[in-house]
Design a protein around this motif. Structure first.
Motif, PDB file in Angstrom:
ATOM      1  N   TRP A  69       0.829  -1.204   0.000  1.00 12.85           N
ATOM      2  CA  TRP A  69       0.000   0.000   0.000  1.00 12.85           C
ATOM      3  C   TRP A  69       0.864   1.255   0.000  1.00 12.85           C
ATOM      4  N   PHE A  70       1.930   1.251   0.796  1.00 10.34           N
ATOM      5  CA  PHE A  70       2.835   2.395   0.841  1.00 10.34           C
ATOM      6  C   PHE A  70       3.419   2.670  -0.544  1.00 10.34           C
ATOM      7  N   ARG A  71       3.822   1.602  -1.238  1.00 12.09           N
ATOM      8  CA  ARG A  71       4.439   1.755  -2.554  1.00 12.09           C
ATOM      9  C   ARG A  71       3.421   2.175  -3.616  1.00 12.09           C
ATOM     10  N   LEU A  72       2.314   1.455  -3.698  1.00 14.60           N
ATOM     11  CA  LEU A  72       1.348   1.675  -4.762  1.00 14.60           C
ATOM     12  C   LEU A  72       0.620   3.014  -4.640  1.00 14.60           C
ATOM     13  N   SER A  73       0.529   3.540  -3.421  1.00 14.79           N
ATOM     14  CA  SER A  73      -0.161   4.811  -3.221  1.00 14.79           C
ATOM     15  C   SER A  73       0.616   5.988  -3.788  1.00 14.79           C
ATOM     16  N   GLY A  74       1.935   5.810  -3.910  1.00 18.56           N
ATOM     17  CA  GLY A  74       2.779   6.909  -4.358  1.00 18.56           C
ATOM     18  C   GLY A  74       3.188   7.846  -3.229  1.00 18.56           C
ATOM     19  N   GLN A  75       2.739   7.564  -1.994  1.00 16.40           N
ATOM     20  CA  GLN A  75       3.056   8.447  -0.866  1.00 16.40           C
ATOM     21  C   GLN A  75       4.144   7.874   0.042  1.00 16.40           C
ATOM     22  N   GLY A  76       4.583   6.665  -0.223  1.00 15.55           N
ATOM     23  CA  GLY A  76       5.552   6.026   0.647  1.00 15.55           C
ATOM     24  C   GLY A  76       6.822   6.828   0.833  1.00 15.55           C
ATOM     25  N   ARG A  77       7.258   7.494  -0.245  1.00 13.81           N
ATOM     26  CA  ARG A  77       8.489   8.284  -0.167  1.00 13.81           C
ATOM     27  C   ARG A  77       8.268   9.647   0.472  1.00 13.81           C
ATOM     28  N   GLN A  78       7.021   9.966   0.765  1.00 14.63           N
ATOM     29  CA  GLN A  78       6.713  11.262   1.386  1.00 14.63           C
ATOM     30  C   GLN A  78       6.641  11.187   2.909  1.00 14.63           C
ATOM     31  N   ILE A  79       6.831   9.993   3.453  1.00 13.11           N
ATOM     32  CA  ILE A  79       6.756   9.812   4.903  1.00 13.11           C
ATOM     33  C   ILE A  79       7.794  10.689   5.595  1.00 13.11           C
ATOM     34  N   LYS A  80       7.365  11.396   6.609  1.00 14.27           N
ATOM     35  CA  LYS A  80       8.236  12.337   7.314  1.00 14.27           C
ATOM     36  C   LYS A  80       8.638  11.791   8.689  1.00 14.27           C
ATOM     37  N   ALA A  81       9.855  12.089   9.061  1.00 13.86           N
ATOM     38  CA  ALA A  81      10.341  11.688  10.381  1.00 13.86           C
ATOM     39  C   ALA A  81       9.542  12.408  11.466  1.00 13.86           C
TER      40      ALA A  81
END
Length: 318
Positions: free
Chosen positions: A57-69
């Motif tokens: 889900w993280f990958r396919l949503s396109g938002q996985g790389r937007q996760i913030k610390a």
């Protein structure tokens, strides 16, 4: 296309509440953590989730790389969709700590030490080392921090919170100094900060602050000793047991305004905004004395005779 590939079943799943081990779960994401490691952190926190499915889900949503610390709080009812949104938006869980007007630096440090969500990076350091750590080496810490309620993310450091309070006081003091009136006898922002701390400790009654300030500004102007008990108490430190005696007033310390003229060398507490303004905007009064009435207010006098009568009335019941 990615979401279509995820399928109807997957879309149903991302909107279903996750099972948590408690009503809320704390999740910490360190800087540079990759999405797969974030998924593992979620599972390690006790959330019942299929790591492979969540990672997909993280990958396919396109938002996985937007996760913030940051430090996050996962609440009951949170879904995979809401979880990813929270992490991508950086919606950290916040705590708050209140620094109280009139507190000393010692009291403030004790309050911060009790905050379980803070990283105590000042623990074991003396006051001088703390000031060096936050970029003010050689500066006395008393009165340098603005009393307010500060929100912070879980895992923030004490030093960072102190830096914020330090900058806030710099800003508030500068603003107050820019509004000083001709009646003010203090000659610099530093003197204004010291006087404001005395006003803060002398009264908690808003309407009396400008009058208390007038008394001290008038005394500074004519060269009279300030003779204010809170400075004596501060100079006594741990030796003060709650009972201020005549011998204490006569025992010299750098902060004893009975034995030394002018302002003490440093503030004696954290003044709030009202006291900062009162210090530089004293009431247009000629009073040189004041005495507590016993109801939280004070009686102000221009002459010693009037003051003595007020002392007899309000302190001695005569």
């Amino acid at each position: 296309m990615a979401l279509l590939a995820f399928g109807a079943a997957g879309w149903w799943w991302v909107n279903q509440p996750l099972r948590l081990p408690a009503a809320t779960v704390d999740l910490s994401v360190e800087p540079g953590t990759l999405p797969r490691a974030v998924v593992q952190a979620v599972a390690d926190a006790g959330v019942e989730v299929d790591p492979g499915l969540l990672y997909a889900w993280f990958r396919l949503s396109g938002q996985g790389r937007q996760i913030k610390a940051g430090s996050y709080e996962l609440e009951t009812g949170i879904t995979p969709r809401r979880l990813l949104s929270k992490l991508a938006r950086g919606e950290e869980s916040l705590r708050a700590v209140t620094l109280v007007e009139g507190w000393t630096f010692r009291q403030m440090r004790a309050a911060l030490a009790k905050e379980e969500s803070l990283k105590h990076d000042t623990a074991g350091l003396d006051d001088a080392a703390v000031m060096a750590l936050i970029g003010r080496p050689g500066q006395h810490p008393e009165g340098r921090f603005f009393p307010d309620t500060y929100a912070y993310a879980r895992g923030s450091t004490e030093s960072h919170l102190l830096e914020r309070a330090l900058r806030a006081m710099d800003k508030r003091l500068q603003a107050a100094w820019a509004e000083r009136s001709p009646q003010a006898a203090v000659k610099s922002p530093e003197e204004a900060l010291i006087l404001a701390s005395i006003v803060e400790k002398e009264t908690g009654r808003g309407s009396d602050r400008p009058l208390v300030s007038a008394v001290f500004n008038n005394r500074l102007r004519v060269g009279m000793p300030l003779q204010t008990d809170p400075t004596v108490i501060y100079g006594m430190g741990a030796a003060f047991n709650g009972n201020l005696r005549k011998i204490d007033l006569q025992t010299d310390t750098p902060w004893n305004t009975y034995t030394r003229p002018g302002l003490p060398p440093t503030p004696i507490a954290m003044p709030g905004k009202a006291s900062l303004l009162a210090a530089v905007q004293p009431a247009p009064a000629k009073a040189l004395y004041f005495v507590a009435r016993g109801d939280g207010s004070s009686h102000f006098s221009e002459s010693l005779d009037e003051h003595n009568r007020a002392v007899n009335k309000y302190q001695r019941g005569q």
